[in-house]
Scaffold this motif. Structure first.
Motif, mmCIF file in Angstrom:
data_model
loop_
_atom_site.group_PDB
_atom_site.id
_atom_site.type_symbol
_atom_site.label_atom_id
_atom_site.label_comp_id
_atom_site.label_asym_id
_atom_site.label_seq_id
_atom_site.Cartn_x
_atom_site.Cartn_y
_atom_site.Cartn_z
ATOM 1 N N LEU A 1 -1.907 -1.463 -10.733
ATOM 2 C CA LEU A 1 -2.610 -1.379 -9.455
ATOM 3 C C LEU A 1 -2.616 0.058 -8.948
ATOM 4 N N PHE A 2 -3.771 0.453 -8.438
ATOM 5 C CA PHE A 2 -3.957 1.775 -7.856
ATOM 6 C C PHE A 2 -4.493 1.596 -6.446
ATOM 7 N N ILE A 3 -4.075 2.451 -5.541
ATOM 8 C CA ILE A 3 -4.601 2.399 -4.181
ATOM 9 C C ILE A 3 -5.952 3.121 -4.150
ATOM 10 N N LEU B 1 0.829 -1.202 0.000
ATOM 11 C CA LEU B 1 0.000 0.000 0.000
ATOM 12 C C LEU B 1 0.867 1.256 0.000
ATOM 13 N N GLY B 2 1.925 1.237 0.789
ATOM 14 C CA GLY B 2 2.833 2.387 0.833
ATOM 15 C C GLY B 2 3.471 2.656 -0.518
ATOM 16 N N LEU B 3 3.892 1.600 -1.191
ATOM 17 C CA LEU B 3 4.485 1.789 -2.514
ATOM 18 C C LEU B 3 3.455 2.335 -3.501
ATOM 19 N N LEU B 4 2.220 1.852 -3.387
ATOM 20 C CA LEU B 4 1.171 2.345 -4.283
ATOM 21 C C LEU B 4 0.736 3.768 -3.915
ATOM 22 N N LEU C 1 2.899 5.959 -3.399
ATOM 23 C CA LEU C 1 3.899 6.740 -4.119
ATOM 24 C C LEU C 1 3.602 6.801 -5.608
ATOM 25 N N SER C 2 3.125 5.668 -6.159
ATOM 26 C CA SER C 2 2.869 5.627 -7.601
ATOM 27 C C SER C 2 2.141 4.336 -7.951
ATOM 28 N N PRO C 3 1.203 4.384 -8.901
ATOM 29 C CA PRO C 3 0.598 3.137 -9.381
ATOM 30 C C PRO C 3 1.689 2.264 -10.009
ATOM 31 N N MET C 4 1.571 0.956 -9.848
ATOM 32 C CA MET C 4 2.561 0.024 -10.392
ATOM 33 C C MET C 4 1.883 -1.286 -10.748
ATOM 34 N N THR C 5 2.552 -2.060 -11.567
ATOM 35 C CA THR C 5 2.099 -3.421 -11.838
ATOM 36 C C THR C 5 2.623 -4.324 -10.721
ATOM 37 N N GLY C 6 2.083 -5.531 -10.640
ATOM 38 C CA GLY C 6 2.588 -6.490 -9.661
ATOM 39 C C GLY C 6 4.064 -6.770 -9.879
ATOM 40 N N TYR C 7 4.461 -6.895 -11.125
ATOM 41 C CA TYR C 7 5.872 -7.151 -11.445
ATOM 42 C C TYR C 7 6.743 -5.979 -10.997
#
Length: 183
Positions: free
Chosen positions: A66-68, A6-9, A11-17
């Motif tokens: 993925l987006f939070i 959640l913390g990483l998301l 910061l920015s949307p990301m893929t699982g990879y």
């Protein structure tokens, strides 16, 4: 793992990879970076409505970003505001030291030498990460985040890891010296 994701998301949307690779490169000393661990946590977060997936097609490949969600932001904000728990910091490897008197002298010396080698490698990795963070161009990071503040506390975490590795290298080196003198 869920709160880290959640913390990483945040910061920015990301893929699982991308999440897995970021953890592998920068946070492997904190948690597992296995695809299974990341995917299990992401599935749980999606079921709980804390993240949502936006699927796009790039060429012939599907990309799931993925987006939070607001619920995820609230859960993360609640978690990060809680006091840190000293009782949750455990080092199960100390159990090996606790029972080292039951091992043969040459086995415990070899184990301690190898642990020092591993701590040297950990120290090297953390110093490399610290150098990377110091050279980061904040202009290239996604907008909408107070990056100086985020990077400040990430830097503290790296400093802690470096200091902890230095302590363990010194402590175990002194122990090794003592045991070499008097096995």
């Amino acid at each position: 793992m869920e709160y880290l994701l959640l913390g990483l998301l945040m910061l920015s949307p990301m893929t699982g990879y991308e999440l897995q690779q970021f953890i592998k490169k920068n946070l492997a000393l904190i948690c597992s970076h296995s695809a299974g661990s990341v995917q299990t946590a992401l599935s749980k977060l999606e079921r709980e409505g804390k993240v949502m997936i936006c699927e796009t097609i790039e060429g012939k490949r599907r990309k799931k970003t993925l987006f939070i969600t607001d619920s995820g932001r609230a859960a993360f904000s609640n978690w990060v505001a809680q006091p840190m728990q000293a009782s949750k910091v455990k080092n199960m490897e100390l159990a090996r030291l606790f029972f080292a008197g039951l091992a043969k002298p040459e086995e415990r010396l070899a184990a301690i030498r190898d642990y020092i080698r591993q701590m040297d490698e950990t120290h090297r990795v953390l110093c490399t990460i610290r150098a990377y963070f110091q050279q980061m161009d904040q202009q290239q990071l996604p907008s909408g985040v107070n990056w100086p503040e985020v990077l400040r506390f990430q830097g503290y975490t790296i400093q802690y890891g470096i200091a902890a590795a230095e302590f363990e290298i010194g402590w175990y080196s002194r122990l090794l010296h003592e045991l070499e003198e008097q096995p």
